[in-house]
Design an enzyme around this catalytic site. Structure first.
Site, short mmCIF file in Angstrom:
data_model
loop_
_atom_site.label_atom_id
_atom_site.label_comp_id
_atom_site.label_asym_id
_atom_site.label_seq_id
_atom_site.Cartn_x
_atom_site.Cartn_y
_atom_site.Cartn_z
N HIS A 180 3.97 5.47 20.44
CA HIS A 180 3.61 6.19 19.22
C HIS A 180 2.14 6.60 19.33
O HIS A 180 1.28 6.05 18.70
CB HIS A 180 3.83 5.26 18.02
CG HIS A 180 3.66 5.92 16.70
ND1 HIS A 180 4.23 7.13 16.38
CD2 HIS A 180 2.98 5.54 15.59
CE1 HIS A 180 3.91 7.45 15.14
NE2 HIS A 180 3.15 6.51 14.64
N GLY B 160 0.84 -1.20 0.00
CA GLY B 160 0.00 0.00 0.00
C GLY B 160 0.87 1.24 0.00
O GLY B 160 2.00 1.23 -0.53
#
Ligand code: APR
Length: 315
Positions: free
Chosen positions: A182, A12
């Site tokens: 994160h 992707g």
């Protein structure tokens, strides 16, 4: 001499952009793997066809199988479902929904990757990042040196970009680091940030520093808000900087999600810390001398990571 080989799982946006930079830097032969029939093959053919123009000479192949990934030196896992609006409901998946969806993607493919490349170093990109690192470590059974999460490299890049933009100076002269998970609780460290050695706090007001910290924490969300899907240029270049440091044994110090075993006071938890990345993967974790405020922020971030990991029922 054998050439380096990198497998990129997920063809992707992040995967194909990473393959692009691996190729233009001529770092390694690339195997792109994706679930969608034709997609990795098409991306690989397109990218390979730019070789004569860009002057790189690499084998780039696309596949839906795992056999061609055998004996990879480094594996980049980007496969998963990104944060994007449901076209029908217009809603984003909740954090917990995304964890489960991507756990079911990352777990089974890790098993195949580990079988074909038992000595590889795996870099995880799929979000929620810290949680997916736990999945990969648990399923692969690899030692912690060889399962690394890409998060701090990206968050640090965004932090430096915002500082350079605010000060009107070159990004090349901004030095700093972002620790923690994160997520919105990540820990940018202004006390350890400088512009060519000049402490950030001599150059910028506290209000502006705090605004940049906030913008860094929401950096991914800002792009999702603008594009309606998650970022890929900076995530890919951050990933490739880690791959490059490993393949060239550069021993760069890059904030990376590492499975802590007592460092910074945490155990059995992936969290972003400064790591020396070389041919063996994580070759050293650097323990910074944090003050009470910084330790407090890291604690908030660690708790947030732990709560996501707990959703999966894994260690
Ligand atoms: N096996 C292989 N490939 C898969 C699988 C699977 N089981 N499931 C999904 N994929 C592929 C999809 O077909 C798609 O091509 O993963 C690719 C993901 O690409 P994008 O949807 O474009 O997502 P991308 O922007 O690349 O982000 C991937 O990286 O930064 C993170 O949050 C982001 O978790 C997301 C990941």
């Amino acid at each position: 001499m054998r050439r380096n080989k990198v497998t990129v799982v997920g063809a992707g946006a992040v995967g194909s952009t990473s393959a692009h930079w691996i190729a233009t830097k001529e770092l390694a032969d690339v195997v792109l793997v994706d679930l969608v029939n034709g997609l990795p093959q098409g991306v690989a053919l397109d990218l390979a066809s730019s070789g004569p123009v860009e002057d790189f000479d690499l084998k780039i192949v696309g596949t839906n199988d795992y056999e061609p990934t055998a004996d990879s030196d480094v594996i980049l896992i980007t496969a998963g479902v990104p944060r994007k609006k449901d076209p029908v409901t217009g809603k984003f998946p909740s954090r917990d929904e995304l964890v489960k969806i991507n756990q079911d993607v990352v777990g089974p493919l890790t098993e195949k990757l580990a079988k074909y490349s038992p000595n590889s170093i795996i870099i995880v990109v799929t979000n929620p990042l810290d949680a997916m690192c736990h999945v990969v470590k648990s399923v692969s059974g690899f030692p912690r040196e060889r399962v690394i999460g890409q998060a701090g490299a990206l968050d640090t890049a965004r932090y430096k970009t915002f500082i350079a933009m605010e000060l009107g100076v070159s990004v090349e002269d901004v030095h700093g680091i972002v620790l923690g998970g994160h997520g919105d609780e990540m820990v940018p460290l202004p006390r350890h940030t400088s512009v060519s050695g000049i402490p950030l706090r001599e150059l910028m007001s506290e209000d502006k520093i705090q605004a940049i910290i906030e913008r860094t924490r929401k950096g991914g969300g800002e792009i999702v808000g603008l594009m309606g899907r998650s970022a890929y240029y900076a995530p890919a270049s951050a990933s490739v900087s880690m791959i490059e440091s490993i393949l060239k044994d550069k021993k760069r110090v890059i904030a990376s999600a590492v499975y802590l075993q007592g460092e910074y006071g945490y155990k059995d938890l992936f969290i972003g810390v400064p790591a020396v990345l070389g041919a063996k993967g994580v070759e050293k974790i650097i323990e910074m001398d944090l003050n009470a405020e910084e330790k407090g922020m890291l604690e908030v971030s660690a708790k947030a990571v732990r709560s996501v990991v707990d959703v999966m029922g894994l260690k």
